[in-house]
Scaffold this active site. Sequence first.
Site, PDB file in Angstrom:
ATOM      1  N   GLY A 137       0.830  -1.209   0.000  1.00 26.18           N
ATOM      2  CA  GLY A 137       0.000   0.000   0.000  1.00 26.18           C
ATOM      3  C   GLY A 137       0.861   1.253   0.000  1.00 26.18           C
ATOM      4  O   GLY A 137       0.503   2.270   0.596  1.00 26.18           O
ATOM      5  N   ARG A 147      -0.141   5.351  -1.891  1.00 27.29           N
ATOM      6  CA  ARG A 147      -0.890   6.540  -1.428  1.00 27.29           C
ATOM      7  C   ARG A 147      -0.815   6.680   0.090  1.00 27.29           C
ATOM      8  O   ARG A 147      -0.377   5.769   0.777  1.00 27.29           O
ATOM      9  CB  ARG A 147      -2.369   6.397  -1.803  1.00 27.29           C
ATOM     10  CG  ARG A 147      -2.628   6.409  -3.265  1.00 27.29           C
ATOM     11  CD  ARG A 147      -4.112   6.349  -3.561  1.00 27.29           C
ATOM     12  NE  ARG A 147      -4.663   5.007  -3.471  1.00 27.29           N
ATOM     13  CZ  ARG A 147      -5.746   4.673  -2.789  1.00 27.29           C
ATOM     14  NH1 ARG A 147      -6.400   5.590  -2.103  1.00 27.29           N
ATOM     15  NH2 ARG A 147      -6.208   3.433  -2.777  1.00 27.29           N
ATOM     16  N   ASP A 183      -1.729  -8.020  -5.218  1.00 31.18           N
ATOM     17  CA  ASP A 183      -2.845  -8.097  -4.270  1.00 31.18           C
ATOM     18  C   ASP A 183      -2.332  -8.913  -3.084  1.00 31.18           C
ATOM     19  O   ASP A 183      -2.069 -10.118  -3.222  1.00 31.18           O
ATOM     20  CB  ASP A 183      -4.041  -8.782  -4.949  1.00 31.18           C
ATOM     21  CG  ASP A 183      -5.182  -9.042  -3.985  1.00 31.18           C
ATOM     22  OD1 ASP A 183      -5.040  -8.763  -2.768  1.00 31.18           O
ATOM     23  OD2 ASP A 183      -6.227  -9.540  -4.446  1.00 31.18           O
ATOM     24  N   VAL A 184      -2.189  -8.273  -1.944  1.00 26.97           N
ATOM     25  CA  VAL A 184      -1.552  -8.955  -0.807  1.00 26.97           C
ATOM     26  C   VAL A 184      -2.344 -10.168  -0.309  1.00 26.97           C
ATOM     27  O   VAL A 184      -1.794 -11.025   0.377  1.00 26.97           O
ATOM     28  CB  VAL A 184      -1.280  -7.999   0.388  1.00 26.97           C
ATOM     29  CG1 VAL A 184      -0.210  -6.978   0.039  1.00 26.97           C
ATOM     30  CG2 VAL A 184      -2.559  -7.333   0.878  1.00 26.97           C
ATOM     31  N   ASN A 197       1.190  -2.354   5.353  1.00 29.52           N
ATOM     32  CA  ASN A 197       0.377  -1.140   5.480  1.00 29.52           C
ATOM     33  C   ASN A 197      -0.905  -1.224   4.647  1.00 29.52           C
ATOM     34  O   ASN A 197      -1.860  -0.496   4.929  1.00 29.52           O
ATOM     35  CB  ASN A 197       1.237   0.054   5.037  1.00 29.52           C
ATOM     36  CG  ASN A 197       0.420   1.292   4.768  1.00 29.52           C
ATOM     37  OD1 ASN A 197      -0.005   1.984   5.694  1.00 29.52           O
ATOM     38  ND2 ASN A 197       0.145   1.561   3.488  1.00 29.52           N
ATOM     39  N   SER A 212      -4.464  -0.280  14.066  1.00 27.01           N
ATOM     40  CA  SER A 212      -5.311   0.915  14.194  1.00 27.01           C
ATOM     41  C   SER A 212      -5.779   1.034  15.634  1.00 27.01           C
ATOM     42  O   SER A 212      -5.884   0.025  16.344  1.00 27.01           O
ATOM     43  CB  SER A 212      -6.538   0.776  13.290  1.00 27.01           C
ATOM     44  OG  SER A 212      -7.503   1.749  13.625  1.00 27.01           O
ATOM     45  N   TYR A 251     -13.298  -4.448  10.198  1.00 25.62           N
ATOM     46  CA  TYR A 251     -12.032  -3.698  10.224  1.00 25.62           C
ATOM     47  C   TYR A 251     -11.360  -3.813  11.608  1.00 25.62           C
ATOM     48  O   TYR A 251     -10.158  -4.071  11.703  1.00 25.62           O
ATOM     49  CB  TYR A 251     -12.333  -2.241   9.873  1.00 25.62           C
ATOM     50  CG  TYR A 251     -11.123  -1.342   9.768  1.00 25.62           C
ATOM     51  CD1 TYR A 251     -10.286  -1.386   8.658  1.00 25.62           C
ATOM     52  CD2 TYR A 251     -10.836  -0.421  10.770  1.00 25.62           C
ATOM     53  CE1 TYR A 251      -9.189  -0.542   8.556  1.00 25.62           C
ATOM     54  CE2 TYR A 251      -9.744   0.429  10.679  1.00 25.62           C
ATOM     55  CZ  TYR A 251      -8.921   0.367   9.569  1.00 25.62           C
ATOM     56  OH  TYR A 251      -7.836   1.198   9.468  1.00 25.62           O
ATOM     57  N   ILE A 308      -6.124   9.837  10.779  1.00 27.51           N
ATOM     58  CA  ILE A 308      -5.074  10.401   9.920  1.00 27.51           C
ATOM     59  C   ILE A 308      -5.699  10.869   8.599  1.00 27.51           C
ATOM     60  O   ILE A 308      -6.543  10.161   8.022  1.00 27.51           O
ATOM     61  CB  ILE A 308      -3.982   9.329   9.625  1.00 27.51           C
ATOM     62  CG1 ILE A 308      -3.502   8.636  10.916  1.00 27.51           C
ATOM     63  CG2 ILE A 308      -2.810   9.940   8.861  1.00 27.51           C
ATOM     64  CD1 ILE A 308      -2.782   9.516  11.932  1.00 27.51           C
TER      65      ILE A 308
HETATM   66  P1  NDP Z   1      -5.504   4.610   1.689  1.00 25.38           P
HETATM   67  O1  NDP Z   1      -6.892   4.172   1.396  1.00 25.38           O
HETATM   68  O2  NDP Z   1      -5.131   6.039   1.458  1.00 25.38           O
HETATM   69  O3  NDP Z   1      -4.472   3.678   0.859  1.00 25.38           O
HETATM   70  C1  NDP Z   1      -4.638   2.294   0.888  1.00 25.38           C
HETATM   71  C2  NDP Z   1      -3.417   1.660   0.261  1.00 25.38           C
HETATM   72  O4  NDP Z   1      -3.550   0.227   0.338  1.00 25.38           O
HETATM   73  C3  NDP Z   1      -3.260   1.983  -1.210  1.00 25.38           C
HETATM   74  O5  NDP Z   1      -1.875   2.114  -1.466  1.00 25.38           O
HETATM   75  C4  NDP Z   1      -3.827   0.756  -1.920  1.00 25.38           C
HETATM   76  O6  NDP Z   1      -3.272   0.545  -3.226  1.00 25.38           O
HETATM   77  C5  NDP Z   1      -3.386  -0.333  -0.961  1.00 25.38           C
HETATM   78  N1  NDP Z   1      -4.167  -1.577  -1.038  1.00 25.38           N
HETATM   79  C6  NDP Z   1      -5.490  -1.735  -0.784  1.00 25.38           C
HETATM   80  N2  NDP Z   1      -5.839  -3.022  -0.971  1.00 25.38           N
HETATM   81  C7  NDP Z   1      -4.713  -3.697  -1.328  1.00 25.38           C
HETATM   82  C8  NDP Z   1      -4.418  -5.038  -1.666  1.00 25.38           C
HETATM   83  N3  NDP Z   1      -5.361  -6.000  -1.652  1.00 25.38           N
HETATM   84  N4  NDP Z   1      -3.154  -5.364  -2.006  1.00 25.38           N
HETATM   85  C9  NDP Z   1      -2.175  -4.410  -2.018  1.00 25.38           C
HETATM   86  N5  NDP Z   1      -2.387  -3.115  -1.709  1.00 25.38           N
HETATM   87  C10 NDP Z   1      -3.648  -2.763  -1.377  1.00 25.38           C
HETATM   88  O7  NDP Z   1      -5.230   4.184   3.204  1.00 25.38           O
HETATM   89  P2  NDP Z   1      -4.438   4.930   4.392  1.00 25.38           P
HETATM   90  O8  NDP Z   1      -3.164   5.456   3.892  1.00 25.38           O
HETATM   91  O9  NDP Z   1      -5.376   5.784   5.125  1.00 25.38           O
HETATM   92  O10 NDP Z   1      -4.172   3.676   5.351  1.00 25.38           O
HETATM   93  C11 NDP Z   1      -2.966   2.927   5.340  1.00 25.38           C
HETATM   94  C12 NDP Z   1      -3.042   1.909   6.469  1.00 25.38           C
HETATM   95  O11 NDP Z   1      -3.216   2.589   7.709  1.00 25.38           O
HETATM   96  C13 NDP Z   1      -4.218   0.944   6.353  1.00 25.38           C
HETATM   97  O12 NDP Z   1      -3.845  -0.337   6.798  1.00 25.38           O
HETATM   98  C14 NDP Z   1      -5.245   1.529   7.305  1.00 25.38           C
HETATM   99  O13 NDP Z   1      -6.136   0.561   7.776  1.00 25.38           O
HETATM  100  C15 NDP Z   1      -4.342   2.076   8.389  1.00 25.38           C
HETATM  101  N6  NDP Z   1      -4.946   3.107   9.217  1.00 25.38           N
HETATM  102  C16 NDP Z   1      -5.348   4.284   8.653  1.00 25.38           C
HETATM  103  C17 NDP Z   1      -5.921   5.269   9.462  1.00 25.38           C
HETATM  104  C18 NDP Z   1      -6.379   6.582   8.915  1.00 25.38           C
HETATM  105  O14 NDP Z   1      -6.945   7.374   9.704  1.00 25.38           O
HETATM  106  N7  NDP Z   1      -6.190   6.893   7.630  1.00 25.38           N
HETATM  107  C19 NDP Z   1      -6.096   5.049  10.898  1.00 25.38           C
HETATM  108  C20 NDP Z   1      -5.632   3.784  11.368  1.00 25.38           C
HETATM  109  C21 NDP Z   1      -5.065   2.857  10.543  1.00 25.38           C
HETATM  110  P3  NDP Z   1      -3.861   1.337  -4.532  1.00 25.38           P
HETATM  111  O15 NDP Z   1      -3.376   2.761  -4.428  1.00 25.38           O
HETATM  112  O16 NDP Z   1      -3.260   0.605  -5.700  1.00 25.38           O
HETATM  113  O17 NDP Z   1      -5.349   1.228  -4.458  1.00 25.38           O
END
Ligand code: NDP
Length: 251
Positions: free
Chosen positions: A14, A17, A67-68, A94, A146, A159, A192
């Site tokens: 991930g 982004r 895809d993880v 992540n 989280s 989640y 975040i």
């Molecule tokens: P985003 O939705 O901004 O980004 C998600 C990322 O995960 C993207 O890079 C996406 O890839 C990737 N992704 C999703 N599904 C898969 C998959 N099956 N295989 C590989 N990559 C995948 O999320 P955040 O940056 O907000 O969150 C990052 C982490 O932090 C997550 O685990 C989230 O649960 C955790 N978190 C976030 C919080 C928040 O407030 N934002 C709070 C607590 C935890 P692509 O760009 O190609 O779609």
Amino acid sequence: MNNENINRCAVVTGGSRGIGRAICLELAKMGNNLCIVYAGNEKAALETADLCKEANAEIKALTIRCDVSNEEDVKNLFDKCISEFGRVDILVNNAGVTCDNLLARMTVEEFDRVINTNLRGAFICCQNVTRIMMKQRYGRIVNISSIVGVHGNAGQVNYSASKAGLIGLTKSIAKELATRNVTANAVAPGFIATDMTQAMSDAAKEATLAQIPMKKVGSPEDVAKAVAFLASEDSSYITGQVLMVDGGMGC
Ligand code: NDP
């Protein structure tokens, strides 16, 4: 550069982004080569790679679609990392998704989708990287959990369960690999500012903000700096821990 002067390699799932991108940048600044893993957003992944190379011209940054939750994809991912860099020193699990609903209305498919990416995906990545790290006798695993994995949250049973599961996974891996110089820790962010939280309603955002003692939303960089420490050689005597990055929300 790290203490041992090794060209270390970090895999960040991930990484295209949000928090993952900020983690990639921080790890690049520390001198790590990067495997930036994304699910489908190639453009964003390539942007992350460019930003990392701008931040540190000495490092290489590879983007890999994976895809993880898919075992074959993950095997290919680590094969590519090894063929490019010869080693994997850091794994940051992540990648994460949400699919919110109240328990009474949640479908099994909605539950499985979130567990498959957030928990099963991290398990598959850890299993693949462990073989590599044990041979190296060095490794840093950081799992992004989280605050809701610790405290729960209405509307997020899938989640919250996935993020609580990640904490159990982390602590067990820490115990299994402690003698191999491989550490495993979790970082638990609060609220975040990323695409994930952008999708929340204004009312939900305000209600969440009201629960944060610091009265502000965290940034991806706030999380990335904590991850960077746990991914560094400086954290060598820390394993099995959960570091909250939440503005005091969970204290
Ligand atoms: P985003 O939705 O901004 O980004 C998600 C990322 O995960 C993207 O890079 C996406 O890839 C990737 N992704 C999703 N599904 C898969 C998959 N099956 N295989 C590989 N990559 C995948 O999320 P955040 O940056 O907000 O969150 C990052 C982490 O932090 C997550 O685990 C989230 O649960 C955790 N978190 C976030 C919080 C928040 O407030 N934002 C709070 C607590 C935890 P692509 O760009 O190609 O779609």
